[in-house]
Design a protein around this motif. Structure first.
Motif, short mmCIF file in Angstrom:
data_model
loop_
_atom_site.label_atom_id
_atom_site.label_comp_id
_atom_site.label_asym_id
_atom_site.label_seq_id
_atom_site.Cartn_x
_atom_site.Cartn_y
_atom_site.Cartn_z
N VAL A 1 -26.39 -23.77 -74.20
CA VAL A 1 -25.44 -23.18 -75.15
C VAL A 1 -23.98 -23.41 -74.74
N SER B 1 -23.59 -31.74 -80.11
CA SER B 1 -24.23 -32.19 -78.89
C SER B 1 -25.74 -32.09 -79.00
N GLN C 1 -18.21 -28.10 -76.64
CA GLN C 1 -17.96 -29.25 -77.51
C GLN C 1 -17.19 -28.84 -78.76
N SER C 2 -17.48 -27.66 -79.27
CA SER C 2 -16.77 -27.30 -80.49
C SER C 2 -15.34 -26.87 -80.19
N LEU D 1 -20.28 -22.24 -84.97
CA LEU D 1 -19.43 -23.11 -84.17
C LEU D 1 -18.74 -24.20 -84.98
N ARG D 2 -19.29 -24.53 -86.15
CA ARG D 2 -18.80 -25.71 -86.87
C ARG D 2 -18.31 -25.35 -88.25
N GLU E 1 -27.52 -31.12 -76.90
CA GLU E 1 -27.93 -29.91 -76.19
C GLU E 1 -28.49 -28.88 -77.15
N ALA F 1 -31.23 -26.06 -76.44
CA ALA F 1 -31.05 -24.65 -76.79
C ALA F 1 -32.21 -24.17 -77.66
N SER G 1 -22.69 -25.93 -73.42
CA SER G 1 -22.29 -27.27 -73.84
C SER G 1 -21.91 -27.29 -75.32
N LEU G 2 -22.69 -26.58 -76.14
CA LEU G 2 -22.39 -26.54 -77.57
C LEU G 2 -21.03 -25.88 -77.81
N VAL G 3 -20.79 -24.77 -77.11
CA VAL G 3 -19.52 -24.06 -77.28
C VAL G 3 -18.36 -24.93 -76.82
N GLY H 1 -21.45 -35.12 -84.57
CA GLY H 1 -20.69 -34.70 -83.41
C GLY H 1 -21.20 -33.40 -82.82
#
Lengths: 612, 307
Positions: free
Chosen positions: B117, A569, B123-124, A187-188, A571, A575, B119-121, A567
């Protein structure tokens, strides 16, 4: 074959991953040192005096070690193979120690010179530095080699299987961390890399990002306020984890902890705000109210299961949603209309925020620092009353193993009281409370949590009722044949489980876990779900639950910083907990003889026969 | 009163659709012997995949011409939603079948993943943890209803035919009732179970896509709001039978529609009305299980099969 693959991937890991982070800025970008030299995507630079020449040499030594162990795996003779693996593992540990020594030595030289010049500690040239992924991996690899050596000797498998209570959760934790790392990596973008960086830089910074994410997550264990904050966040997890584990012991799956917590919070708010009287009466009553609210909400699905045979999983989930509605009904507004008639409720405090009135000062739980006789930050004297009471009570209980349970409990209580009085007389210990510590609202609910753990422990493993309950969990039919009233037992088990979840509300409402002594809309009911992860990872044992709750408290505290700095989350922590549940359910992805008690017993028996 | 009634029928059909799709999916899974409590999570992942895919696809188009309508985009989003559901169902299948996990715990874990999950997606992609960017290209309406509404109701007789009139259906039911016997007859028990769980993921993912790009135009955190669990209850209430499930989901859909209608009135406070479907579900389940002894789940449901 699998082992050879693992070994080759270890070689790749040692070659590709960054070994050390020489310098790191806020936000994550840093200077990485790997096998092929430095990687510095943001051109931060490092001081010329920093010795880095040893890094590639050390990395190549590790690569050599991994290749050697590949060869060692090919040795035919078991004993010789084990000896080689052992020596390679010890060699790895030595190498790891040397690396640490050189790294901190090199950094220390630079920083020491700067300090000698009179630069203040906050402006040192290398303020933040750390080992990185390959370093951790090399440590784990050395341990793995030692373990492999043990496995080659007779009884090696049984050695592992006997410790399955620890190995399964750890394996699940490892798998969850790996899966979480993949998610973060996907994701990052890498730390400090830009889209047009070369591929190798991108890869390295991405691996660094993953390492740094977990470093931040685990960082609270390194300082006292962080640990205190972790204890604070662990308190409700102990309650809910205990609640879920209690259900598991009775063969029931209580997913209703969020709803039970919510109802406990409403009940304790009602008593704590509206019941007048002296504190020694209203505080215990408020705590009991929290338990009663949760017990009601847990008992209903228990009754439905006993009476109608509906599965408790569906019912507790439905009860969660209903509790959320009732919660909002109580505190989101005061004016309602039923069938056209206006109804006015007194519960919501004035103001735009959805919250109740304040708990009466007499019914509040004192903070842990107050219990220790300390007032806020600054100098104070530590009172010995509570620590000694705890020590005496638990010590007595553990010491008098031979006594009958009733006498043991009463004696333990008396010893605790004695310890409290003695501690009150003893002169205090002068301490200095840092400001960071005083702001954390760790409160008496933590002690209630420990007490609950002790009580559940005694109940389940020390009393006839507890024995019947566990018998029902192992085999309902056998228990019924032996004379256990299943229906009654199910209601009872669900009610106690609910009461434990409801007690978590004391932390939030009576102990100001939400910053104020009120019931607020921000009540994090999903902590009840986290309890599932706590119970499973703690293998339903009281000690395991406390340790797991602490671990999750650390992760949650680290999650706060993660959001600030990277930055990402928080969450991510939720997870991770979900992944832990998933992997524990799958037995930590380990072979069947770790999870299936019959197969495990077989392995242990084979070992015993082999050794005699 | 009459106008209220006529307004309720289309609203009922709309709120029945996601429940019906999900419950039918759950039926395949449970008929094969795998408890699927992960339906809620499957819906959420499907909804997320559909919304994010659609938004990403149309983003470059919208940069040139705002409010551009492109017919094929939502269909690709729908496909992505279905695949998202299948992917997460595959995790469930893998854990339950390959790693012999407790099926309820595995399902719970997936539901927990579905709470965090996304939320993570989000946010990115969008910089916030609660909702995705709104999309312009929603699923089209055919005569006032989303195509998925027609699909859901069509799937009822199709499922009945598949389950009770084809060899495949017989094998599926055999695997759920007595896997050892089925295996002796040469049925691939594990293969059937994988197929059935993936099928439930497909249908649950479609239900999720219906919520995010059909009913609304964005993904909102926890937008399924318990629909997966209600579908699960409807499946039990419908006795694991397509037509029973149709009746049960229509009942729950009607309650949902009625609750939405009542929100505006002053019969009951809206916060309490939201709890109505859940109270009804509990009542109905307890009632039906006490009344008849005929409701019997597939015999091998939740049992781990060792081959």
């Amino acid at each position: 074959m699998l082992l050879l693959l693992t070994n080759l991937s270890a070689v790749l890991l040692f070659l590709l991953c960054p070994w050390w982070v020489l310098r790191r800025e806020f936000g994550g970008a840093g200077v990485l040192a790997g096998t092929f030299g430095l990687i510095d995507p943001q051109q931060l630079g490092i001081p010329d005096t920093l010795a880095v020449g040893w890094i590639p040499r050390l990395s190549w030594a590790w690569v050599l070690l991994a290749l050697l162990s590949c060869l060692a795996l090919g040795i035919k003779e078991r004993q010789v193979r084990a000896r080689w693996l052992y020596s390679l593992g010890v060699g790895g540990l030595v190498l790891f120690g040397l690396g640490l020594l050189w790294f901190y030595g090199a950094v220390g030289v630079v920083n020491g010179a700067a300090l000698a010049e009179g630069i203040p500690p906050t402006r040192l040239p290398l303020r933040r530095f750390s080992p990185s992924l390959a370093s951790y991996a090399s440590f784990a690899y050395a341990l793995l080699l030692l373990l492999l050596g043990r496995l080659q000797l007779p009884g090696g498998k049984a050695f592992l299987v006997r410790r399955r209570q620890i190995i399964v959760p750890l394996s699940a934790l490892g798998a969850a961390v790996a899966a979480g790392a993949v998610v973060v990596g996907l994701l990052r973008p890498g730390l400090g890399s830009s889209p047009d960086s070369p591929f190798f830089v991108k890869l390295s910074t991405k691996l660094d990002l993953i390492t740094y994410t977990f470093q931040v997550l685990f960082s609270p264990i390194t300082h006292l306020p962080g640990l205190f904050q972790s204890l604070l966040l662990a308190t409700p997890l102990i309650f809910t984890g205990l609640a879920v584990a209690f259900g598991f012991h009775a063969g029931l799956f209580n997913i209703g902890a969020p709803g039970q917590l919510t109802m406990g919070a409403i009940a304790t708010m009602l008593v704590g705000v509206y019941l007048p009287g002296p504190g020694w009466l209203t505080l215990p009553l408020s705590i009991l109210a929290a338990a009663a609210g949760g017990a009601l909400w847990g008992g209903i699905p228990g009754w439905l299961k006993a009476r109608f045979g509906t599965h408790e999983v569906i019912n507790t989930i439905m009860m969660n949603y209903i509790a959320a509605s009732i919660f909002l009904f109580f505190i989101s507004a005061n004016q309602y209309r039923f069938f056209g008639y206006p109804v006015t409720l007194p519960f919501k405090a004035p103001g735009p925020e959805a919250r109740s009135y304040e708990i009466r000062p007499e019914s509040r739980l004192p903070s842990l620092l107050e219990l220790l006789g300390l007032q806020g930050s600054g100098p104070g004297t530590l009172s010995w009353a509570w620590p000694l009471a705890l020590l005496a009570g638990v010590g007595f209980y553990l010491f008098c193993r031979g006594w009958p349970l009733q006498r043991r409990c009463i004696g333990s209580l008396a010893a605790g009281l004695g310890g409290y009085l003695l501690g009150g007389i003893l002169p205090g210990w002068p301490v200095e409370v840092p400001t960071g510590l005083a702001a954390i609202r760790l409160n008496g609910a933590f002690l209630i949590a420990l007490l609950a753990v002790a009580v559940v422990n005694v109940y389940l493993w020390g009393t006839l009722e507890g024995y019947e309950l566990r018998a029902m969990g192992f085999s309902p039919r056998a228990a019924e044949y032996a004379g256990v009233n299943l229906g009654q037992k199910q209601i009872w088990a669900m009610a106690i489980s609910g009461a434990l979840a409801g007690l978590a509300a004391t932390h939030y409402v009576l102990g100001a876990g939400l910053e104020e002594y009120r019931l607020k809309q921000s009540l994090p009911a999903q902590v009840g779900f986290d309890g599932i992860a706590v119970a499973l990872m703690g293998q339903n044992s009281p000690l395991g639950i406390v340790l797991t709750a602490l671990l999750f408290g650390v992760l949650l505290t680290g999650g706060l910083r993660l959001n600030l700095e990277l930055g990402i989350s928080r969450e991510l922590v939720t997870a991770l907990q979900a992944l832990i549940v998933l992997f524990i359910a799958a037995g930590g992805l380990l072979p069947g003889y770790f999870t299936d008690p019959l197969q495990a017993a077989q392995v242990e028996m084979d070992c015993d026969e082999g050794s005699t | 009163m009459a106008t209220l009634f006529w307004a309720l029928i289309p609203a009922t059909l709309r709120s029945t659709t996601p429940l019906l799709l999900t419950a039918l999916g759950g039926m395949y899974s449970e008929r094969s012997g795998v408890v699927n409590i992960a339906l809620e999570g499957i819906i959420l992942f499907g909804a997320l995949a559909a919304a994010v895919t659609t938004q990403r696809l149309e983003a470059s188009l919208l940069a040139q011409t705002p409010a551009a309508q492109v017919g094929w985009i939502p269909w690709v989003g729908l496909l992505a939603g279905a695949l998202g559901g299948v992917a997460i169902a595959f995790v469930h299948a893998l854990m339950c079948i390959r790693y012999r996990a407790d099926q309820i715990v595995s399902g719970t874990a997936i539901n927990l993943l579905a709470m965090s999950v996304p939320s993570l997606v989000l946010q990115s992609f969008y910089g916030n943890t609660t909702n995705s960017q709104e999309i312009v290209n929603r699923l089209p309406l055919w005569h006032g209803f989303s195509p998925l509404v027609y699909l859901a109701f069509l799937l009822v007789p199709i499922s009945w035919w598949l389950l009770f009139k084809t060899p495949w259906g017989l094998r599926l039911r055999a695997v759920g009732e007595h896997p050892q016997a089925a295996a002796t007859m040469g049925v691939d028990v594990l293969g059937m179970r994988y197929t059935a769980v993936l099928l439930s993921g497909l249908l649950g993912g479609l239900a999720g896509a219906y919520l995010s790009i059909g009913f609304l135009n964005q993904f909102v955190r926890n937008m399924s709001a318990g629909k997966g669990f209600i579908a699960l209850a409807a499946m039990i209430f419908g006795k694991w039978h397509p037509f029973g499930i149709l009746g049960a989901t229509l009942l729950f859909g009607a309650t949902d529609a009625l609750a939405i209608q009542l929100q505006g009135g002053d019969v009951m406070p809206p916060v309490l009305i939201q709890a109505l479907p859940f109270v009804l579900t509990m009542g109905v389940l307890s009632g039906v299980l006490s009344r008849t002894r005929q409701t019997r789940p597939p015999a091998a449901l939740g049992k781990i099969y060792n081959n």
